[in-house]
Design a protein around this motif. Structure first.
Motif, short mmCIF file in Angstrom:
data_model
loop_
_atom_site.label_atom_id
_atom_site.label_comp_id
_atom_site.label_asym_id
_atom_site.label_seq_id
_atom_site.Cartn_x
_atom_site.Cartn_y
_atom_site.Cartn_z
N ASP A 16 0.84 -1.20 0.00
CA ASP A 16 0.00 0.00 0.00
C ASP A 16 0.87 1.26 0.00
O ASP A 16 0.81 2.11 0.89
CB ASP A 16 -0.92 -0.01 1.22
CG ASP A 16 -2.11 0.95 1.06
OD1 ASP A 16 -2.29 1.47 -0.07
OD2 ASP A 16 -2.82 1.18 2.05
N ARG A 18 2.58 4.70 -0.26
CA ARG A 18 2.08 6.06 -0.16
C ARG A 18 3.21 7.06 -0.38
O ARG A 18 4.36 6.70 -0.61
CB ARG A 18 1.45 6.30 1.23
CG ARG A 18 0.24 5.44 1.57
CD ARG A 18 -1.00 5.80 0.76
NE ARG A 18 -1.16 4.91 -0.39
CZ ARG A 18 -1.60 5.29 -1.57
NH1 ARG A 18 -1.91 6.55 -1.80
NH2 ARG A 18 -1.72 4.44 -2.56
N ASP A 138 -6.08 11.24 -6.63
CA ASP A 138 -6.21 11.52 -5.20
C ASP A 138 -5.72 10.36 -4.33
O ASP A 138 -5.18 10.61 -3.26
CB ASP A 138 -7.66 11.85 -4.88
CG ASP A 138 -7.85 12.42 -3.50
OD1 ASP A 138 -6.87 12.94 -2.94
OD2 ASP A 138 -8.97 12.35 -2.97
N TRP A 139 -5.94 9.15 -4.72
CA TRP A 139 -5.38 7.99 -4.00
C TRP A 139 -4.62 7.19 -5.04
O TRP A 139 -5.18 6.38 -5.76
CB TRP A 139 -6.48 7.16 -3.34
CG TRP A 139 -5.92 6.15 -2.40
CD1 TRP A 139 -5.59 4.86 -2.68
CD2 TRP A 139 -5.60 6.34 -1.02
NE1 TRP A 139 -5.08 4.23 -1.58
CE2 TRP A 139 -5.07 5.12 -0.53
CE3 TRP A 139 -5.69 7.43 -0.15
CZ2 TRP A 139 -4.66 4.96 0.80
CZ3 TRP A 139 -5.28 7.26 1.16
CH2 TRP A 139 -4.78 6.04 1.62
N HIS A 141 -2.58 4.81 -7.35
CA HIS A 141 -2.54 3.35 -7.42
C HIS A 141 -1.96 2.89 -8.75
O HIS A 141 -1.63 3.71 -9.63
CB HIS A 141 -3.95 2.77 -7.20
CG HIS A 141 -5.00 3.31 -8.12
ND1 HIS A 141 -5.08 2.97 -9.44
CD2 HIS A 141 -6.04 4.17 -7.89
CE1 HIS A 141 -6.11 3.57 -10.00
NE2 HIS A 141 -6.71 4.32 -9.08
N LEU A 178 -6.21 14.02 -0.25
CA LEU A 178 -4.81 14.44 -0.12
C LEU A 178 -4.61 15.80 -0.78
O LEU A 178 -5.18 16.07 -1.83
CB LEU A 178 -3.89 13.40 -0.78
CG LEU A 178 -3.99 11.99 -0.21
CD1 LEU A 178 -3.15 11.02 -1.03
CD2 LEU A 178 -3.57 11.95 1.25
N ARG A 183 -0.36 15.13 -4.06
CA ARG A 183 -0.79 14.46 -5.29
C ARG A 183 0.15 14.78 -6.44
O ARG A 183 0.46 13.92 -7.27
CB ARG A 183 -2.23 14.89 -5.62
CG ARG A 183 -3.23 14.39 -4.58
CD ARG A 183 -4.68 14.74 -4.91
NE ARG A 183 -5.00 16.14 -4.71
CZ ARG A 183 -5.31 16.99 -5.66
NH1 ARG A 183 -5.35 16.59 -6.93
NH2 ARG A 183 -5.60 18.25 -5.38
N SER A 257 -9.56 4.56 -7.20
CA SER A 257 -9.30 5.43 -6.06
C SER A 257 -10.47 5.42 -5.08
O SER A 257 -10.27 5.44 -3.86
CB SER A 257 -9.03 6.85 -6.54
OG SER A 257 -7.84 6.91 -7.29
N ARG A 261 -9.72 4.48 -1.18
CA ARG A 261 -9.81 5.47 -0.10
C ARG A 261 -11.10 5.33 0.70
O ARG A 261 -11.22 5.88 1.80
CB ARG A 261 -9.68 6.89 -0.66
CG ARG A 261 -10.85 7.37 -1.48
CD ARG A 261 -10.69 8.82 -1.93
NE ARG A 261 -11.73 9.13 -2.90
CZ ARG A 261 -11.51 9.43 -4.17
NH1 ARG A 261 -10.28 9.48 -4.64
NH2 ARG A 261 -12.52 9.67 -4.99
#
Length: 263
Positions: A16, A18, A138-139, A141, A178, A183, A257, A261
């Motif tokens: 995961d 980040r 935003d998330w 991946h 975020l 981002r 996303s 999230r």
């Protein structure tokens, strides 16, 4: 002492992944050519193949190893000069191991990982078209990485990341999860990206000021992004408009996303 020619290794699950993980990789890469040992074990959320794909996409990483090895120099063909660790994973056993084998052991302090600097552009390849993509990212991946990878096949890729106020306007008050600097940092860390920048307009065409300045040859969207007047805008501006099917890299799971999230 110069770090030129030094090989630096980092080791971990990298599950995961980040932005702080990417910041750690950036700091470790300042110490020399960065190799990553992707550990097995535990019950990771993401498969080894997806984690390796994520790491290999990072502009600071030169190579990823997945061999099972208790201690790093036993990996075939690897002779590092330094083992870099993040402060939270500081391990006296690792330091002792490095001391016994003449390796440097470097701990990256946690307070070095809290900011997300704007990354300089990668040099654009000559005689290639200029390509833009836009989005919130935003998330971040593996699906985003695959989208960048495919888009970069058409030319030098410029990623325009939506600014915070516009994401809230389009998606609601809970968005973005975020902030734009974070981002932007994630997008700019991907090796397929020539340059990542923040939009300054509003609405679905919030990237219009950047498009007018960059003068791209191609605007690429995925199927979810084919809306908001982008097609008509490109037709009027003489920009080629390409819609890519949303699909993961070979062998990897489809990612969203929203799913990751939780909203």
């Amino acid at each position: 002492m110069s770090n030129i020619g030094k090989i630096v290794i980092v080791s971990g699950l990298f599950d995961d992944i980040r932005s702080r993980d990417f910041r750690f990789l950036q700091e470790a890469a300042k110490l020399g050519e960065l190799r990553v040992h992707l550990c097995a074990g535990g019950q990771p959320k993401f498969s080894p193949a997806e984690r390796k794909y994520f790491l290999q996409s990072n502009r600071f990483v030169s190579q990823v190893y997945t061999q099972n090895a208790d201690m790093l120099p036993e990996i075939e063909g690897l002779q590092p000069d330094m083992w870099a660790d993040v402060e939270g994973a500081f391990n006296q056993t690792r330091r002792q191991y490095c001391d016994q084998r003449g390796l440097d052991y470097h701990v990256v302090k946690s307070d070095q990982l809290g900011d997300f600097p704007e990354l300089p552009p990668n040099p654009p390849a000559p005689d290639r078209k200029k390509v833009i993509v836009t989005g919130s990212f935003d998330w971040f991946h593996s699906g985003h990485i695959r989208f960048f990878e495919e888009a970069a096949g058409f030319g030098n890729l410029y990623v325009i990341v939506g600014h915070d106020a516009n994401i809230r306007l389009l998606k609601g008050p809970q968005h973005p999860l975020l902030p734009q600097a974070e981002r932007l940092y994630m997008a700019g860390s991907i090796r397929f990206v020539t340059h990542a920048l923040i939009s300054t307009g509003s609405g679905w065409l919030d990237a219009e000021p950047e498009i007018e300045r960059l003068k791209p040859d191609i605007y690429i969207v995925n199927e979810d992004g084919d809306k908001g007047g982008k097609r008509d805008y490109c037709e009027k501006a003489g920009i080629e408009y390409i819609v890519l099917k949303r699909k993961p890299a070979p062998g990897l799971a489809t990612r969203s996303s929203t799913d990751l999230r939780g909203f």
